[in-house]
Write a protein that holds these residues in place. Structure first.
Motif, PDB file in Angstrom:
ATOM      1  N   THR A 177      36.445  29.226  37.234  1.00  0.00           N
ATOM      2  CA  THR A 177      36.362  30.481  36.473  1.00  0.00           C
ATOM      3  C   THR A 177      37.517  31.378  36.897  1.00  0.00           C
ATOM      4  O   THR A 177      37.921  31.378  38.056  1.00  0.00           O
ATOM      5  N   SER A 178      38.056  32.134  35.952  1.00  0.00           N
ATOM      6  CA  SER A 178      39.200  32.991  36.241  1.00  0.00           C
ATOM      7  C   SER A 178      38.744  34.334  36.798  1.00  0.00           C
ATOM      8  O   SER A 178      37.645  34.811  36.506  1.00  0.00           O
ATOM      9  N   GLU A 179      39.594  34.931  37.605  1.00  0.00           N
ATOM     10  CA  GLU A 179      39.308  36.254  38.164  1.00  0.00           C
ATOM     11  C   GLU A 179      39.563  37.318  37.102  1.00  0.00           C
ATOM     12  O   GLU A 179      40.605  37.303  36.442  1.00  0.00           O
ATOM     13  N   PRO A 180      38.619  38.246  36.901  1.00  0.00           N
ATOM     14  CA  PRO A 180      38.823  39.302  35.896  1.00  0.00           C
ATOM     15  C   PRO A 180      40.063  40.139  36.198  1.00  0.00           C
ATOM     16  O   PRO A 180      40.468  40.284  37.358  1.00  0.00           O
ATOM     17  N   ARG A 181      40.641  40.695  35.152  1.00  0.00           N
ATOM     18  CA  ARG A 181      41.828  41.541  35.311  1.00  0.00           C
ATOM     19  C   ARG A 181      41.504  42.799  36.104  1.00  0.00           C
ATOM     20  O   ARG A 181      42.315  43.287  36.873  1.00  0.00           O
ATOM     21  N   GLY A 227      28.957  35.651  33.985  1.00  0.00           N
ATOM     22  CA  GLY A 227      28.664  34.969  32.726  1.00  0.00           C
ATOM     23  C   GLY A 227      29.432  33.667  32.599  1.00  0.00           C
ATOM     24  O   GLY A 227      28.904  32.665  32.100  1.00  0.00           O
ATOM     25  N   ALA A 228      30.691  33.668  33.066  1.00  0.00           N
ATOM     26  CA  ALA A 228      31.497  32.450  33.016  1.00  0.00           C
ATOM     27  C   ALA A 228      30.917  31.387  33.940  1.00  0.00           C
ATOM     28  O   ALA A 228      30.875  30.195  33.592  1.00  0.00           O
ATOM     29  N   ARG A 229      30.445  31.809  35.114  1.00  0.00           N
ATOM     30  CA  ARG A 229      29.835  30.857  36.042  1.00  0.00           C
ATOM     31  C   ARG A 229      28.553  30.275  35.456  1.00  0.00           C
ATOM     32  O   ARG A 229      28.277  29.085  35.594  1.00  0.00           O
ATOM     33  N   GLY A 230      27.768  31.126  34.803  1.00  0.00           N
ATOM     34  CA  GLY A 230      26.545  30.645  34.164  1.00  0.00           C
ATOM     35  C   GLY A 230      26.835  29.661  33.045  1.00  0.00           C
ATOM     36  O   GLY A 230      26.152  28.642  32.907  1.00  0.00           O
TER      37      GLY A 230
END
Length: 245
Positions: A177-181, A227-230
């Motif tokens: 998952t990417s780190e949020p900006r 949410g991305a991890r879920g």
């Protein structure tokens, strides 16, 4: 397409969906081992043949030969030349899907090559166009990519294909998952003349969105990293892979 059944010095042309491959077998002599050489042409043929890749197959790799060659043909460039491939091994590593992370700072060997591993298999890429993928046993998939049209994305796709063939089953779905900006000023994103948000949190905006991705190609963008991890965990359940603790 089992090259093991070829006679010594016998040559055949096998036609894959994306193009032909010329194979020639060399029997073991003088204590050496037998092997098969496979020549992959560029998509647009030239007068001198326009070879895009030269593959070396040892007996342990014969069961994987068809899928390995099909992938190389699929990603081969349209045109070939006699210049060196135009890519950097570090860039290939960053673009590859079959990696645990996309972090920079990859250890580089003295010969300029870059390697990485996934459960059950490893890959290494050299600046001169050599790509090698091997498993924990004896299987080695080796190819020499030729011509300047081989860019980092094409080479990464070839390395991915080899790793996907040899890796452990659980490694075929490596999620990240990417780190949020996070917080930023519109000027940071749009430059001068961007949207006027002065007075809204002092001109700062928050972007918490995150991308979930898998080495199989699955990808989703959601408003938060949780949410991305879920979503990634749900993807693993759907493909029958255990969710990491």
């Amino acid at each position: 397409m089992p090259p093991i059944f070829l006679a010594d010095r016998e040559t055949i042309v096998h036609h894959f969906p994306h193009g032909p491959v010329r194979l020639r077998k060399y029997a073991a002599r003088g204590g050496g081992r037998e092997f098969v050489r496979a020549s992959v042409p560029a998509r647009v043929p030239t007068r001198d043949g326009g070879r895009a890749a030269l593959v070396t197959l040892r007996p342990a790799a014969y069961p994987y030969a068809g899928r390995w060659l099909a992938a190389i043909v699929q990603y081969a460039p349209e045109r070939a030349d006699h210049r060196n491939p135009a890519f950097a091994p570090g860039s290939v590593r960053v673009l590859a899907r079959m990696t645990r992370t996309h972090a920079n700072g990859v250890p580089r060997q003295s010969d300029g090559s870059v390697g990485w591993s996934v459960p059950g298999a490893s890959a290494r890429v050299w600046p001169d166009g050599r790509v090698e993928v091997r498993d924990a046993g004896l299987v080695v998939l080796s190819v020499r990519l030729e011509g300047s049209a081989w860019d980092s994305a094409r080479v990464a796709a070839v390395a991915d294909a080899g790793l996907r063939l040899l890796c452990a089953p659980e490694a075929r779905h490596l999620i990240r998952t990417s780190e949020p900006r996070g917080w930023s000023k519109p000027a940071d994103r749009w430059g001068k003349g961007g949207p006027d948000t002065v007075g809204v949190n002092g001109g700062w905006t928050y972007d918490g969105s995150s991308v979930g991705a898998c080495s199989c190609g699955w990808r989703v963008s959601v408003p938060s990293r949780d949410g991305a991890r879920g979503a990634a965990a749900e993807h693993l359940r759907e493909v029958g892979v255990g969710v990491p603790a």
